[in-house]
Design an enzyme around this catalytic site. Structure first.
Site, PDB file in Angstrom:
ATOM      1  N   GLU A  85      72.172  16.964  31.704  1.00 15.42           N
ATOM      2  CA  GLU A  85      72.126  15.520  31.507  1.00 15.42           C
ATOM      3  C   GLU A  85      72.108  15.128  30.031  1.00 15.42           C
ATOM      4  OE1 GLU A  85      72.506  13.207  33.588  1.00 15.42           O
ATOM      5  OE2 GLU A  85      72.226  14.165  35.529  1.00 15.42           O
ATOM      6  N   GLU A 116      64.046  36.745  40.103  1.00 17.09           N
ATOM      7  CA  GLU A 116      62.871  36.207  39.423  1.00 17.09           C
ATOM      8  C   GLU A 116      61.782  37.271  39.220  1.00 17.09           C
ATOM      9  OE1 GLU A 116      59.681  34.124  42.136  1.00 17.09           O
ATOM     10  OE2 GLU A 116      61.624  33.172  42.472  1.00 17.09           O
TER      11      GLU A 116
END
Length: 297
Positions: A85, A116
């Site tokens: 963004e 992860e």
């Protein structure tokens, strides 16, 4: 490790939703809204830490460095979102703010098994980015103990980069690694362990602060206007022209003329109008002022 995970606040059961599967839709909607109201309150105590984190990011930008978000699962996706963004909102180069998720692009939509849990994968991802001491790394983990993030922050410290952690549990492991630790604890989720809910919302709110305030402080904003917006579609062209109107007080016709004369660059148009100079002079002023409108004026 299992015992450690089960003791986390983000994994505990919320008494208010103990009978979630028996509640009416209306009651669940009300409950979730009530729980979400706790998120902003949970951030209050962390505002000083968030301010310190912003200062580190601004220093990194001014040194020519980057902001790099590192996370897994929901936390990683939120980092990628915030980074993405920044490009249309602040006109940044895509390399300036990067969101890296454990498991790579595929992990944005599909869980990548074991990604992860690796202490070395985060390190390799930062090496692939050629991390330097000028960069700032934000490790995001709702649990506060994700190995991928731990490895990344540890390596970033070794390189000399600024390190910031964002967790949704108190006394998080990643807090012991980062130079600035942010711990936002909105409490147990309505759906036990589903950290895309309150924890995810809390992370998004903090990331909003980190990126937005940092951009304000490096001149990407004039008053409260996003003057570095890139007019890449019809909506953004309309917004860009309106920003020129708001910043200068000119009418819409004049704003459109300035927009065209400035080569669709909002900052240049604003300086042209307020300083009463041509596009070339406005552009030169902005260049000398490092893109800061107030300084160019």
């Amino acid at each position: 490790m299992v015992k450690n995970i089960n003791q986390l606040t983000t994994e505990s059961r919320n008494p208010a939703s103990a009978h979630l599967d028996e509640m009416s839709i209306a009651d669940i909607v009300t409950l979730m809204n009530q729980e979400d109201a706790k998120v902003s309150q949970s951030i209050q105590s962390q505002l000083p830490a968030i301010a310190k984190a912003v200062a580190l990011i601004v220093a990194a930008f001014k040194a020519g460095g980057r902001l790099i978000y590192m996370g897994a699962g929901t936390s990683g996706r939120l980092g990628v979102l915030d980074a993405a963004e920044c490009v249309p909102t602040f006109g940044t180069d895509p390399a300036m703010v990067r969101g890296i998720i454990a498991g790579g692009q595929k992990a944005m939509t599909v869980a990548v098994e074991g990604a992860e849990d690796s202490l070395t994968l985060g390190v390799q991802d930062l090496k692939d980015l050629t991390l330097t001491a000028h960069d700032a790394v934000v490790g995001i983990a709702a649990s506060g103990r994700t190995p991928y993030v731990i490895g990344a922050l540890t390596y970033a410290n070794e390189i000399g980069a600024a390190t910031i952690s964002l967790a949704c549990n108190d006394h998080a492991e990643i807090s012991n690694i980062a130079q600035v630790a942010i711990e936002v604890t909105p409490g147990p989720e309505v759906l036990s362990g589903s950290t895309r809910l309150k924890a995810g919302t809390a992370e998004k709110m903090v990331l909003n602060m980190l990126s937005t305030i940092s951009m304000v402080k490096i001149g990407k904003v004039y008053h409260n206007l996003m003057v570095d917006v890139k007019p890449t579609n019809e909506k953004l062209v309309i917004r860009a022209k309106h920003i020129i109107e708001l910043a200068t007080g000119v009418d819409s016709t004049t704003a459109s003329t300035l927009f065209e004369s400035a080569g669709h660059d909002v900052k240049t148009a604003i300086v042209m109008a307020l300083a009463q100079v041509d596009a070339t002079t406005a552009h030169d002023r902005l260049k000398k002022a490092n893109g800061v409108v107030r300084d160019a004026l």
